[in-house]
Design a protein around this motif. Structure first.
Motif, PDB file in Angstrom:
ATOM      1  N   LEU A   1      52.718  41.371  37.612  1.00 12.15           N
ATOM      2  CA  LEU A   1      51.568  41.472  38.141  1.00 12.15           C
ATOM      3  C   LEU A   1      51.425  39.962  39.352  1.00 12.15           C
ATOM      4  N   ALA A   2      51.550  40.228  40.560  1.00 10.45           N
ATOM      5  CA  ALA A   2      51.648  39.133  41.467  1.00 10.45           C
ATOM      6  C   ALA A   2      50.228  38.832  41.804  1.00 10.45           C
ATOM      7  N   HIS A   3      50.207  37.402  42.626  1.00  8.16           N
ATOM      8  CA  HIS A   3      49.003  36.969  43.122  1.00  8.16           C
ATOM      9  C   HIS A   3      49.254  36.649  44.472  1.00  8.16           C
ATOM     10  N   PRO A   4      48.184  36.811  45.251  1.00 10.14           N
ATOM     11  CA  PRO A   4      47.218  37.466  45.136  1.00 10.14           C
ATOM     12  C   PRO A   4      47.109  39.187  45.083  1.00 10.14           C
ATOM     13  N   SER A   5      46.293  39.893  44.420  1.00 11.64           N
ATOM     14  CA  SER A   5      46.206  41.271  44.315  1.00 11.64           C
ATOM     15  C   SER A   5      44.937  41.861  44.876  1.00 11.64           C
ATOM     16  N   ASP A   6      44.889  42.966  45.221  1.00 12.33           N
ATOM     17  CA  ASP A   6      43.653  43.742  45.664  1.00 12.33           C
ATOM     18  C   ASP A   6      42.756  44.026  44.290  1.00 12.33           C
ATOM     19  N   TRP A   7      41.639  44.625  44.665  1.00 10.38           N
ATOM     20  CA  TRP A   7      40.876  44.930  43.200  1.00 10.38           C
ATOM     21  C   TRP A   7      41.489  46.024  42.444  1.00 10.38           C
ATOM     22  N   LEU A   8      42.678  46.761  43.218  1.00 11.28           N
ATOM     23  CA  LEU A   8      43.206  48.137  42.540  1.00 11.28           C
ATOM     24  C   LEU A   8      44.513  47.473  41.847  1.00 11.28           C
ATOM     25  N   LEU A   9      44.837  46.302  41.628  1.00 12.63           N
ATOM     26  CA  LEU A   9      46.159  45.434  41.262  1.00 12.63           C
ATOM     27  C   LEU A   9      47.241  45.711  42.120  1.00 12.63           C
TER      28      LEU A   9
END
Length: 315
Positions: A174-182
């Motif tokens: 899980l990278a950041h930032p992500s959108d709200w859909l991951l």
């Protein structure tokens, strides 16, 4: 007001004002769709404004206040330090304004934006979402648990954060930032021990700890079966690609990074999360009453090298 997106779909903000006695009532609504037809987005926004204005405003206020009264009554906390107590209530207010279990995870700013600059509208997973949502379990507000629902609904996008050479179908990150859909931004989590390493490696396991807390506060086995266990197993698998046995007979990690702090081999941040993840997977097997190994090649890490489960802090 319509705002099309280059990738398709877009935003529509609709608003209308009408007189109510000597005052004015403003109704506004925002609809986002991607992919989708922008005209449909506009249609939905306008319809919602019309529906709101067709109702009695006093009824709307009453129902809204009733919701807040029920909300606060589930969260009583009384301490001698009234300044601290007020701070607690303010945080509960902000959390209820920012997220819902059936809505997106809390973005960096929630629904508030600074007047100038710094408007980080994406979702930051290297600590921000995790610590921002810790209060919902202990305050008895699982209706705000958008973390569990986000991973339940958008698990399919987690392989997108894995470096391409490690996208084997059994590895999540899980990278950041992500959108709200991951979905990640321009970069994956990077490869430990190389020049592409980032501070993203532990994001997903840390997010799973929030989901573990939701399980412990509800004892709802579906959280373990449908969300925590399948995702955590593949999150641990990410580290399994890079663990190596040293001359001391122990497992080690190459160079990673503690978020916003420093680079290090055998980084405490990563090792602590990995140890918790492995122990929790064994707990999951007992909860699910199965000895079936986790999906993916990384099962060897947590079944062979971490044989003694331990509950996470605060559980």
């Amino acid at each position: 007001m319509e705002q099309p997106l280059i990738a398709g779909g877009g935003w529509t903000t609709a608003w209308r004002e009408r007189r109510v006695g000597t005052g004015r009532l403003l109704a506004a609504h925002i609809v986002y769709r991607h992919p989708g037809d922008l005209s449909r987005t506009t249609e939905l926004a306008v319809a919602e404004v019309a529906r709101t204005l067709a109702e009695d405003p006093d009824d709307l206020v009453r129902s809204h206040r009733a919701w807040w009264h029920r909300y606060y009554q589930r969260s009583l906390l009384s301490v001698p330090d009234k300044r601290l107590q007020h701070f607690y209530w303010i945080q509960l207010y902000k959390a209820a304004c920012a997220t819902r279990a059936d809505g997106p995870s809390m973005s960096e700013w929630g629904p508030w934006y600074p007047e100038t600059g710094g408007s980080w509208t994406a979702v930051w997973w290297n600590l921000n979402v995790q610590i921002a949502t810790w209060l919902i379990q202990g305050s008895n507000h699982l209706e705000l648990d958008s973390v569990t629902s986000t991973f339940r609904d958008f698990e399919k996008n987690l392989p997108l954060s894995v470096p391409p050479e490690y996208q084997d179908g059994d590895t999540y990150a899980l990278a950041h930032p992500s959108d709200w859909l991951l979905r990640p931004g321009a970069k994956t989590v990077g490869i430990p021990g190389t020049s592409t390493k980032t501070d993203n490696n532990g994001n997903l396991i840390w997010a799973m700890h929030n989901i573990w807390l939701s399980y412990r506060h509800t004892m709802d086995i579906r959280i373990v079966r449908d969300v925590l266990y399948p995702i955590l197993a593949k999150a641990v698998n990410f580290y399994d690609h890079f663990l190596y046995e040293g001359g001391d007979g122990k497992l080690h990690l190459p160079l990673t990074r503690s978020p916003e702090w420093a680079d290090a081999e055998d980084c405490t941040y990563d090792l602590s999360l990995l140890r918790w993840g492995c122990a929790t997977l064994l707990d999951c097997l007992r909860i699910l009453r199965t000895d079936h190994p986790a999906p993916g090649a990384g099962a060897r890490s947590w079944t062979a090298w971490w044989p003694t489960p331990a509950m996470p802090p605060g559980s």
